[in-house]
Design an enzyme around this catalytic site. Structure first.
Site, mmCIF file in Angstrom:
data_model
loop_
_atom_site.group_PDB
_atom_site.id
_atom_site.type_symbol
_atom_site.label_atom_id
_atom_site.label_comp_id
_atom_site.label_asym_id
_atom_site.label_seq_id
_atom_site.Cartn_x
_atom_site.Cartn_y
_atom_site.Cartn_z
ATOM 1 N N HIS A 155 0.837 -1.200 0.000
ATOM 2 C CA HIS A 155 0.000 0.000 0.000
ATOM 3 C C HIS A 155 0.865 1.240 0.000
ATOM 4 O O HIS A 155 2.009 1.205 0.445
ATOM 5 C CB HIS A 155 -1.053 0.028 1.111
ATOM 6 C CG HIS A 155 -0.555 -0.194 2.498
ATOM 7 N ND1 HIS A 155 0.088 0.779 3.219
ATOM 8 C CD2 HIS A 155 -0.632 -1.271 3.298
ATOM 9 C CE1 HIS A 155 0.376 0.292 4.408
ATOM 10 N NE2 HIS A 155 -0.040 -0.943 4.490
ATOM 11 N N HIS B 91 7.391 1.447 11.383
ATOM 12 C CA HIS B 91 7.787 2.738 10.816
ATOM 13 C C HIS B 91 8.675 3.515 11.767
ATOM 14 O O HIS B 91 8.444 3.524 12.974
ATOM 15 C CB HIS B 91 6.482 3.537 10.575
ATOM 16 C CG HIS B 91 6.627 4.742 9.728
ATOM 17 N ND1 HIS B 91 5.711 5.784 9.738
ATOM 18 C CD2 HIS B 91 7.578 5.088 8.838
ATOM 19 C CE1 HIS B 91 6.087 6.691 8.882
ATOM 20 N NE2 HIS B 91 7.227 6.316 8.324
ATOM 21 N N GLU C 53 4.261 12.470 14.299
ATOM 22 C CA GLU C 53 2.877 12.083 14.018
ATOM 23 C C GLU C 53 2.004 12.192 15.271
ATOM 24 O O GLU C 53 2.188 11.439 16.223
ATOM 25 C CB GLU C 53 2.833 10.638 13.503
ATOM 26 C CG GLU C 53 3.776 10.357 12.337
ATOM 27 C CD GLU C 53 3.735 8.907 11.888
ATOM 28 O OE1 GLU C 53 2.853 8.151 12.356
ATOM 29 O OE2 GLU C 53 4.584 8.520 11.081
ATOM 30 N N TYR D 295 -9.203 2.006 14.740
ATOM 31 C CA TYR D 295 -8.067 2.198 13.839
ATOM 32 C C TYR D 295 -7.452 0.834 13.572
ATOM 33 O O TYR D 295 -7.252 0.047 14.493
ATOM 34 C CB TYR D 295 -7.066 3.156 14.490
ATOM 35 C CG TYR D 295 -5.820 3.400 13.685
ATOM 36 C CD1 TYR D 295 -5.901 3.940 12.402
ATOM 37 C CD2 TYR D 295 -4.572 3.097 14.201
ATOM 38 C CE1 TYR D 295 -4.758 4.163 11.670
ATOM 39 C CE2 TYR D 295 -3.422 3.325 13.472
ATOM 40 C CZ TYR D 295 -3.519 3.858 12.201
ATOM 41 O OH TYR D 295 -2.377 4.077 11.470
ATOM 42 N N HIS E 252 3.639 9.762 18.036
ATOM 43 C CA HIS E 252 4.844 9.046 17.616
ATOM 44 C C HIS E 252 5.782 10.094 17.045
ATOM 45 O O HIS E 252 5.586 10.587 15.939
ATOM 46 C CB HIS E 252 4.484 7.958 16.601
ATOM 47 C CG HIS E 252 3.542 6.939 17.170
ATOM 48 N ND1 HIS E 252 2.340 6.621 16.608
ATOM 49 C CD2 HIS E 252 3.625 6.212 18.310
ATOM 50 C CE1 HIS E 252 1.722 5.714 17.361
ATOM 51 N NE2 HIS E 252 2.480 5.458 18.402
ATOM 52 N N HIS F 52 7.182 2.812 15.657
ATOM 53 C CA HIS F 52 5.787 2.505 15.947
ATOM 54 C C HIS F 52 5.267 1.565 14.864
ATOM 55 O O HIS F 52 5.954 1.276 13.888
ATOM 56 C CB HIS F 52 4.940 3.788 16.031
ATOM 57 C CG HIS F 52 5.059 4.666 14.831
ATOM 58 N ND1 HIS F 52 6.103 5.534 14.640
ATOM 59 C CD2 HIS F 52 4.268 4.804 13.739
ATOM 60 C CE1 HIS F 52 5.947 6.176 13.496
ATOM 61 N NE2 HIS F 52 4.850 5.752 12.925
#
Ligand SMILES: [Fe+2]
Length: 437
Positions: free
Chosen positions: A288, A331, A337, A346, A361, A367
């Site tokens: 994605h 990530h 973020e 979520y 984050h 994270h």
């Protein structure tokens, strides 16, 4: 009363409440109709290039100089401004909070602003602050403008009425609004209690991201942005105007309402947007894209592709990718973020990140999906799945986000957040298959 809106993003709008109150063919006639005063509100330097040049002409009962008297200092101690560093002892970490508690005392939108992070430097007009607002009281005679930046308002509980000098925006959870720097407004509550998130943008204005190869459609489409038609009140009773200016608050007393704009035209104006009209684009075979594919609005920093702020959403969408780990991947990020959840779940954190909650984050802190989320996604049958009834968002900035003392000491902070990754197992055993026992 129903309020009306004009569609488009950054259009050159025109609107009048009384016939002939908006001058045609000129901005500043010798004697404007109805005895109004003509006034320019500049949202960019006079000489900004056409693509970023923003100003509006306001035709009002009194000029804005009559809406200020002598200022005196006033305190809103929980609304912080960058740079705001070193006012707490909490160590570095990935953080998550349950919702900010609703106030017990009468609290309006300005009094209810609780800063969680600040970033950059307001004096350099770079960076942002991430706030949560909680309120149970309408602003009646109090009005406000923010000289420090525009305000992106993201309601999470309860509907609001943003009564601005350029018109009225009715706003409910699922919609967002942007109040430009300098715009005078007050906030009325439609519901008894409200809560939501605010991104205060000290930098260049939020705008629509370029779409690149996506082309001329999808993501946030300009026609879905709505700017209010003119609205005014003629109220001759004691009022106050509160100003946030370089991190400090000042108040001035006046004898009338400053919401007295009878007509206006121009391209510097507030607007709202329904997040349900965002047309998401994503992977239709495998992998994605980066979450930037869900950017609704971006505030450029001057360095190409490096936003002062990206406002990104995680909307309902179909997941169809084959042979793909479908949730957000693990990530570490040079951007920081701040996330909130408006409603639903979520997908990377089905438990623990609740509507009204917050996660942070920060710059280069790792994270990703929690252990149950990883397990589920690694073993899921990859048939088409609709991720539904969800709306999370992110305020992402190029700057590290400095936690405020309020955020650090908030009792709803989940001290065990880091444990959500504790059960991620070592799968490496030297074989190509790995250990999936
Ligand atoms: Fe991330």
């Amino acid at each position: 009363m129903a309020f009306s809106y004009m569609p488009g993003f950054g259009n050159d709008f025109e609107t009048e409440t009384l016939p002939g109150s908006l001058p045609q063919g000129r901005n500043s006639p010798q004697r404007p109709a109805y005895g109004l005063y003509a006034e320019q509100l500049s949202g960019s330097p006079f000489t900004a290039p056409r693509g970023t040049n923003e100003r509006s002409w306001l035709y009002r009962i009194r000029p804005s100089v009559k809406h200020t008297g002598r200022f005196k200092a006033v305190a809103y101690p929980l609304w912080k401004t960058a740079p705001n560093v070193g006012d707490h002892e909490l160590a570095l970490g990935q953080y998550r909070w349950n919702p900010v508690p609703m106030p017990k005392e009468p609290t309006n939108f300005i009094q209810g602003m609780r800063s969680i992070t600040t970033a950059g430097d307001v004096l350099g007009q770079t960076g942002m602050a991430a706030h949560v607002y909680v309120a149970n009281t309408s602003m009646v005679d109090d009005h406000f403008f923010n000289a420090d930046g525009e305000l992106l308002v993201v309601p999470q509980v309860g509907a609001l009425r943003l009564v601005t000098e350029m018109g009225v925006i009715e706003l409910r959870p699922g919609e967002i609004a942007v109040l430009p720097r300098g715009l005078v407004f007050k906030v009325e509550l439609v519901d008894a209690e409200v809560r939501g998130y605010v991104c205060e943008n000290y930098g260049a204005k939020l705008t629509l991201p370029d779409r690149g190869p996506i082309g001329a459609n999808c993501l946030a489409n300009p026609r879905d942005f709505k700017t209010p038609c003119a609205w005014f009140e003629e109220k001759e009773t004691p009022c106050r105007l509160i100003v946030k200016w370089c991190g400090n608050f000042h108040v001035t007393e006046i004898g009338h309402s400053p919401l007295d704009v009878v007509a206006w035209h121009g391209n510097y104006a507030p607007y709202k947007y329904d997040l349900a009209t965002f047309s998401p684009v994503g992977a239709i075979l495998f992998d994605h894209p980066d979450p930037s594919i869900f950017t609704v609005l971006t505030a450029p920093s001057g360095e190409e592709g490096t936003a002062n702020i990206d406002f990104v959403i995680f909307p309902p969408r179909w997941l169809v990718a084959e042979d793909t780990f479908r949730p957000p991947w693990y990530h570490r990020n040079i951007m920081s973020e701040f996330m909130g959840l408006i409603h639903g779940q979520y997908d990377a954190k089905e438990e623990g990140f609740v509507p009204g909650g917050i996660s942070l984050h920060n710059l280069m802190l790792a994270h990703g999906p929690d252990a149950p989320g990883f397990e589920k996604a690694s073993r899921a049958e990859l048939k088409p799945v609709k991720l539904d009834n969800t709306m999370a968002f992110m305020f992402e900035t190029r700057f590290p986000q400095m936690l405020t003392r309020y955020g650090a000491e908030l009792e709803t902070r989940q001290d065990n957040y880091i444990d959500c990754w504790a059960d991620l197992k070592k799968r490496f055993n030297g074989t190509p298959e790995g250990d999936w026992s």
